[in-house]
Write an enzyme that holds these catalytic residues in place. Structure first.
Site, PDB file in Angstrom:
ATOM      1  N   CYS A 168       0.835  -1.193   0.000  1.00 26.96           N
ATOM      2  CA  CYS A 168       0.000   0.000   0.000  1.00 26.96           C
ATOM      3  C   CYS A 168       0.875   1.250   0.000  1.00 26.96           C
ATOM      4  O   CYS A 168       1.992   1.242   0.489  1.00 26.96           O
ATOM      5  CB  CYS A 168      -0.866   0.046   1.252  1.00 26.96           C
ATOM      6  SG  CYS A 168      -1.902  -1.395   1.439  1.00 26.96           S
TER       7      CYS A 168
ATOM      8  N   ASN B 178      -0.938   1.996   5.645  1.00 28.27           N
ATOM      9  CA  ASN B 178      -0.012   1.048   5.024  1.00 28.27           C
ATOM     10  C   ASN B 178       0.551   0.184   6.154  1.00 28.27           C
ATOM     11  O   ASN B 178       1.062   0.715   7.135  1.00 28.27           O
ATOM     12  CB  ASN B 178       1.101   1.825   4.304  1.00 28.27           C
ATOM     13  CG  ASN B 178       2.311   0.963   3.941  1.00 28.27           C
ATOM     14  OD1 ASN B 178       3.432   1.437   3.940  1.00 28.27           O
ATOM     15  ND2 ASN B 178       2.095  -0.293   3.619  1.00 28.27           N
ATOM     16  N   GLY B 179       0.418  -1.140   6.019  1.00 29.78           N
ATOM     17  CA  GLY B 179       0.933  -2.032   7.059  1.00 29.78           C
ATOM     18  C   GLY B 179      -0.104  -3.087   7.394  1.00 29.78           C
ATOM     19  O   GLY B 179      -1.051  -3.314   6.629  1.00 29.78           O
TER      20      GLY B 179
ATOM     21  N   GLU C 125      10.059 -12.914 -12.065  1.00 23.97           N
ATOM     22  CA  GLU C 125       9.179 -11.875 -11.534  1.00 23.97           C
ATOM     23  C   GLU C 125       8.449 -11.079 -12.608  1.00 23.97           C
ATOM     24  O   GLU C 125       7.339 -10.633 -12.360  1.00 23.97           O
ATOM     25  CB  GLU C 125       9.892 -10.967 -10.525  1.00 23.97           C
ATOM     26  CG  GLU C 125      10.969 -10.092 -11.063  1.00 23.97           C
ATOM     27  CD  GLU C 125      11.634  -9.252  -9.964  1.00 23.97           C
ATOM     28  OE1 GLU C 125      10.991  -8.912  -8.968  1.00 23.97           O
ATOM     29  OE2 GLU C 125      12.816  -8.914 -10.134  1.00 23.97           O
TER      30      GLU C 125
ATOM     31  N   TRP D 136      -2.719  -2.656  -1.631  1.00 25.79           N
ATOM     32  CA  TRP D 136      -2.194  -3.964  -2.035  1.00 25.79           C
ATOM     33  C   TRP D 136      -2.811  -4.932  -1.043  1.00 25.79           C
ATOM     34  O   TRP D 136      -2.419  -4.969   0.125  1.00 25.79           O
ATOM     35  CB  TRP D 136      -0.668  -3.933  -1.929  1.00 25.79           C
ATOM     36  CG  TRP D 136       0.059  -5.101  -2.498  1.00 25.79           C
ATOM     37  CD1 TRP D 136       0.348  -5.344  -3.810  1.00 25.79           C
ATOM     38  CD2 TRP D 136       0.648  -6.181  -1.764  1.00 25.79           C
ATOM     39  NE1 TRP D 136       1.071  -6.506  -3.931  1.00 25.79           N
ATOM     40  CE2 TRP D 136       1.274  -7.043  -2.694  1.00 25.79           C
ATOM     41  CE3 TRP D 136       0.716  -6.516  -0.411  1.00 25.79           C
ATOM     42  CZ2 TRP D 136       1.937  -8.201  -2.315  1.00 25.79           C
ATOM     43  CZ3 TRP D 136       1.387  -7.676  -0.030  1.00 25.79           C
ATOM     44  CH2 TRP D 136       1.996  -8.503  -0.985  1.00 25.79           C
TER      45      TRP D 136
ATOM     46  N   LYS E 245      14.930 -12.311 -12.228  1.00 27.13           N
ATOM     47  CA  LYS E 245      14.383 -11.303 -13.151  1.00 27.13           C
ATOM     48  C   LYS E 245      13.361 -11.959 -14.076  1.00 27.13           C
ATOM     49  O   LYS E 245      12.289 -11.419 -14.327  1.00 27.13           O
ATOM     50  CB  LYS E 245      15.487 -10.652 -14.003  1.00 27.13           C
ATOM     51  CG  LYS E 245      16.413  -9.709 -13.272  1.00 27.13           C
ATOM     52  CD  LYS E 245      15.814  -8.359 -12.913  1.00 27.13           C
ATOM     53  CE  LYS E 245      15.207  -8.332 -11.574  1.00 27.13           C
ATOM     54  NZ  LYS E 245      15.954  -8.194 -10.381  1.00 27.13           N
TER      55      LYS E 245
ATOM     56  N   LYS F 254       7.057  -3.073  -4.954  1.00 29.36           N
ATOM     57  CA  LYS F 254       8.434  -2.573  -4.987  1.00 29.36           C
ATOM     58  C   LYS F 254       9.059  -2.606  -3.599  1.00 29.36           C
ATOM     59  O   LYS F 254      10.232  -2.897  -3.446  1.00 29.36           O
ATOM     60  CB  LYS F 254       8.431  -1.146  -5.538  1.00 29.36           C
ATOM     61  CG  LYS F 254       9.801  -0.505  -5.646  1.00 29.36           C
ATOM     62  CD  LYS F 254      10.618  -1.168  -6.729  1.00 29.36           C
ATOM     63  CE  LYS F 254      12.010  -0.572  -6.884  1.00 29.36           C
ATOM     64  NZ  LYS F 254      12.868  -1.506  -7.652  1.00 29.36           N
TER      65      LYS F 254
ATOM     66  N   GLU G  76      20.246 -14.236  -9.933  1.00 29.62           N
ATOM     67  CA  GLU G  76      19.591 -12.959 -10.204  1.00 29.62           C
ATOM     68  C   GLU G  76      18.934 -12.964 -11.594  1.00 29.62           C
ATOM     69  O   GLU G  76      17.837 -12.434 -11.773  1.00 29.62           O
ATOM     70  CB  GLU G  76      20.615 -11.815 -10.069  1.00 29.62           C
ATOM     71  CG  GLU G  76      20.117 -10.429 -10.416  1.00 29.62           C
ATOM     72  CD  GLU G  76      18.913  -9.947  -9.600  1.00 29.62           C
ATOM     73  OE1 GLU G  76      18.539 -10.595  -8.610  1.00 29.62           O
ATOM     74  OE2 GLU G  76      18.322  -8.927  -9.990  1.00 29.62           O
TER      75      GLU G  76
ATOM     76  N   HIS H 268      23.701 -33.072  -9.317  1.00 32.68           N
ATOM     77  CA  HIS H 268      23.255 -33.687  -8.062  1.00 32.68           C
ATOM     78  C   HIS H 268      21.734 -33.742  -7.959  1.00 32.68           C
ATOM     79  O   HIS H 268      21.202 -33.875  -6.861  1.00 32.68           O
ATOM     80  CB  HIS H 268      23.861 -32.932  -6.876  1.00 32.68           C
ATOM     81  CG  HIS H 268      25.355 -33.006  -6.842  1.00 32.68           C
ATOM     82  ND1 HIS H 268      26.042 -34.173  -6.561  1.00 32.68           N
ATOM     83  CD2 HIS H 268      26.308 -32.075  -7.126  1.00 32.68           C
ATOM     84  CE1 HIS H 268      27.350 -33.950  -6.644  1.00 32.68           C
ATOM     85  NE2 HIS H 268      27.533 -32.682  -6.989  1.00 32.68           N
TER      86      HIS H 268
ATOM     87  N   ARG I 102       4.616   0.757  -6.448  1.00 34.64           N
ATOM     88  CA  ARG I 102       4.729  -0.076  -5.249  1.00 34.64           C
ATOM     89  C   ARG I 102       3.911  -1.366  -5.383  1.00 34.64           C
ATOM     90  O   ARG I 102       4.097  -2.293  -4.606  1.00 34.64           O
ATOM     91  CB  ARG I 102       4.232   0.719  -4.034  1.00 34.64           C
ATOM     92  CG  ARG I 102       5.159   1.850  -3.665  1.00 34.64           C
ATOM     93  CD  ARG I 102       4.522   2.760  -2.647  1.00 34.64           C
ATOM     94  NE  ARG I 102       4.370   2.150  -1.353  1.00 34.64           N
ATOM     95  CZ  ARG I 102       5.291   2.136  -0.399  1.00 34.64           C
ATOM     96  NH1 ARG I 102       6.452   2.694  -0.608  1.00 34.64           N
ATOM     97  NH2 ARG I 102       5.059   1.573   0.759  1.00 34.64           N
TER      98      ARG I 102
HETATM   99  C1  AGP Z   1      13.852  -7.557  -7.084  1.00 34.64           C
HETATM  100  O1  AGP Z   1      13.675  -7.342  -8.434  1.00 34.64           O
HETATM  101  C2  AGP Z   1      12.656  -7.453  -6.247  1.00 34.64           C
HETATM  102  N1  AGP Z   1      11.976  -6.236  -6.436  1.00 34.64           N
HETATM  103  C3  AGP Z   1      12.857  -7.864  -4.788  1.00 34.64           C
HETATM  104  O2  AGP Z   1      13.431  -9.124  -4.775  1.00 34.64           O
HETATM  105  C4  AGP Z   1      13.697  -6.921  -3.897  1.00 34.64           C
HETATM  106  O3  AGP Z   1      15.038  -6.968  -4.260  1.00 34.64           O
HETATM  107  C5  AGP Z   1      13.509  -7.345  -2.428  1.00 34.64           C
HETATM  108  O4  AGP Z   1      12.148  -7.230  -2.079  1.00 34.64           O
HETATM  109  C6  AGP Z   1      14.364  -6.537  -1.477  1.00 34.64           C
HETATM  110  O5  AGP Z   1      14.019  -5.179  -1.488  1.00 34.64           O
HETATM  111  P1  AGP Z   1      14.982  -4.078  -0.892  1.00 34.64           P
HETATM  112  O6  AGP Z   1      16.252  -4.139  -1.658  1.00 34.64           O
HETATM  113  O7  AGP Z   1      14.238  -2.789  -1.066  1.00 34.64           O
HETATM  114  O8  AGP Z   1      15.202  -4.410   0.559  1.00 34.64           O
END
Ligand code: AGP
Length: 594
Positions: free
Chosen positions: A2, A102-103, A473, A76, A470, A589, A466, A489, A29
């Site tokens: 949120c 938010n929370g 997600e 959210w 990418k 985000k 990584e 393995h 977000r």
């Molecule tokens: C990465 O593309 C994501 N958005 C997510 O994994 C992100 O890196 C993770 O939530 C950590 O966020 P931060 O770096 O703001 O702590």
């Protein structure tokens, strides 16, 4: 997650267009509903619904609401489906108090039960709805809005940033926070609240950062902050050096591709932190162990840090997922440096871990967002210089985190050669972007795959993880990153005819062994897409496709360059599939809940 916004204008202009503009800047977000409440003529006007801001605006004309102060929210969903009733602002049953939140309120069920017995009628499934009901109850008991909010936070448990308006006190917004982000902006035309600075950059860049439990009161005259004992707190005002343009697409189709293209300058700007990092290292005496703590992409940057610090400085280094950190807490002591890596500086899992680490150890935050909670709670801070990152998928902040970690590792091990090498990285990154036509073509061919594997050894293993993250997600294709030597393995059983396997194979110590792993998957029918040196003819002979990287990129700095084509592959496959790379489904985000 949120996002909340609040604004009170000094003159009598309508605030709704500004609230709409600000809340739109928090779309990144991740959200499913939007709502605005303004105060006018002794009435709280509310427009809200589920859906994208544009859709809801087309239906309800969100900017057309009278009143010069109000609050807004993107939701959210956590408690209750995305729906009009569950959208914020949430109100009490008499529509006298409106709240955005938010929370998560962890004890909302017991509060709801209690208030229901007292005669309160609830309309939504949200945890948030108890807040306006509690505030209204305390106002009826003759508390003013500020003290009704104070009484309310004595009752609720969990994480929150809250902004409230009340019919009883026109021209006032009261806000508070605990473990969810909230900033206050002081602008020429008025005063602002927001979950994050991109929301208000256009209107206010002088910022106050409220601490947990402080109450913020905004009216036409200004901003007052009170501590828990009602004392006025003289808060520092910090000016953000980000510009509104930095948070715009500036001609690019998406923030993600803009941010990928900004990576060379993100690295260049972060390299300026060398002196600050040296000062921190000089201050850190007697460190015998380092522990990185992070989530997601920041976790992958941390893993690269382990390889660097252990091999260059010989300091034992662990990497722990923030959500699992409390199980390692017994091993910490005052000779441990715990390094928190975070783009947002507001990730709830990381913040909880930071509170634990602060009790025993030295703590360092490597964070992109100035003034965020990690920067305020860690003992040392390195500010990465990526500028605002709006796309949900971390790209330029990953490279700026890596840059800070490389500087830290090179300085702590007095490695002048690596420091010199780092100066070449921005040019190598820009050169790697020249592969875009090839990658667009590959994306057209590979976008029908259901599963991908990503393989790398040593420094390239975190890059494989990584790259797979990418892909997952934003394209919603299943991708697995593996240490290349681990495949045999177990996961090798999954390699079938035609399955795409991305092999990260820079020249260097791990080259030959990685090549053997490439051949293992190739002989089982995989379609090998290799990222390797431009002059590597034997790689071209063995792989189905090769994305070439400058042959002068040494293995040790490869993580800073070899990730770029992997980001581009994910981006272009996403476009092929017709998804929005900036706003992947279900993701946020900044993850402000545990
Ligand atoms: C990465 O593309 C994501 N958005 C997510 O994994 C992100 O890196 C993770 O939530 C950590 O966020 P931060 O770096 O703001 O702590």
């Amino acid at each position: 997650m949120c996002g909340i916004v609040g604004c009170i204008l000094k003159d009598d202009e309508d605030v709704a267009p500004i609230l709409l503009d600000c809340i739109s800047k928090l779309e990144y977000r991740g959200y499913d509903s939007i709502g605005i409440a303004t105060f006018h003529d002794n009435h709280i006007n509310v427009k809200k619904d589920k859906g994208k801001i544009e859709e809801v605006d087309n239906k309800l004309d969100l900017a057309d609401m009278p009143g010069n102060f109000g609050i807004a929210h993107v939701r959210w969903a956590t408690h209750g489906d995305p729906s009009k009733l569950n959208s914020h602002p949430q109100l009490d049953e008499d529509n006298t108090v409106a709240v955005v939140h938010n929370g998560i309120i962890e004890n909302y069920l017991e509060i709801k039960e209690k208030l229901t017995l007292e005669g309160h009628v609830f309309k939504s499934d949200t945890d948030t709805e108890v807040i306006p009901h509690l505030i209204q109850k305390f106002i009826k008991e003759k508390f003013d809005l500020e003290h009704a909010v104070r009484k309310t936070i004595d009752v609720i448990e969990g994480a929150y940033a809250i902004a409230a308006i009340s019919l009883n006190e026109p021209d006032k917004i009261v806000a508070t926070r605990k473990d969810s982000p909230l900033i206050v902006g002081i602008g020429d035309g008025g005063y602002y609240l927001a979950s994050d600075s991109p929301a208000i950059l256009k209107y206010a860049r002088d910022i106050i950062y409220p601490e947990r439990g402080e109450i913020v009161i905004l009216d036409k005259e200004g901003v007052v902050v009170h501590d828990e004992f009602d004392n006025v707190v003289n808060k520092d005002i910090e000016t953000i050096n980000w510009t509104p343009e930095m948070a715009e697409k500036e001609g690019y189709d998406h923030f993600m591709i803009k941010e990928i293209n900004e990576q060379a300058s993100a690295v260049r700007n972060t390299l300026t932190q060398k002196e600050n990092i040296q000062n921190i290292i000089d201050d850190l005496e007697g460190i015998e162990r380092i522990c990185f703590v992070a989530c997601g992409t920041s976790y992958h940057a941390s893993l690269t840090g382990k390889y660097l610090i252990e091999s260059l400085a010989g300091i034992p280094t662990d990497v722990v997922l923030a959500s699992e950190f409390k199980y390692s807490a017994n091993t910490l002591n005052d000779k441990t440096l715990v390094i928190f890596i975070s783009q947002s500086g507001e990730t709830a899992d990381s913040l909880k871990a930071l509170d634990v680490a602060n009790q025993t150890s030295k703590t360092l935050g490597i964070v992109n967002v100035a003034g965020s909670s990690i920067t305020r709670r860690a003992q040392y801070v390195i500010q990465t210089q990526a500028g605002p990152e709006i796309g949900v998928a971390a790209t330029k902040t990953y490279l700026s985190q890596l840059t800070a970690i490389y500087l830290f590792a090179a300085l702590i091990s007095n490695n002048a050669e690596l420091l010199k090498e780092l100066d070449n990285v921005p040019d190598f990154i820009d050169e790697s972007l020249e592969n875009v036509d090839l990658i667009e073509d590959l994306s057209r061919r590979y976008n029908f795959a259901r599963d991908f594997f990503y393989l790398g050894r040593g420094y390239s293993y975190p890059t494989a993880l990584e790259g797979a993250l990418k892909l997952k997600e934003i394209t919603y294709i299943h991708g697995e990153g593996y240490a290349a030597g681990e495949l045999k393995h177990g996961p090798l059983a999954l390699i079938d005819e035609g399955i795409p396997v991305v092999v990260i194979i820079p020249p260097g110590d791990n080259y030959r062994k990685t090549m053997s792993n490439l051949e293992e998957v190739k002989s089982r029918g995989a379609n090998v897409l290799a990222i390797g040196a431009a002059n590597d003819e034997s790689l071209k002979a063995k792989a189905d496709d090769v994305i070439p990287i400058n042959e002068n990129v040494k293995e040790i700095i490869a993580p800073l360059i070899y990730i770029v084509p992997l980001q581009l592959i994910a981006y272009y496959i996403t476009l092929e599939k017709g998804h929005d790379p900036d706003k992947p489904k279900n993701l946020a985000k900044c993850v402000t809940v545990e």
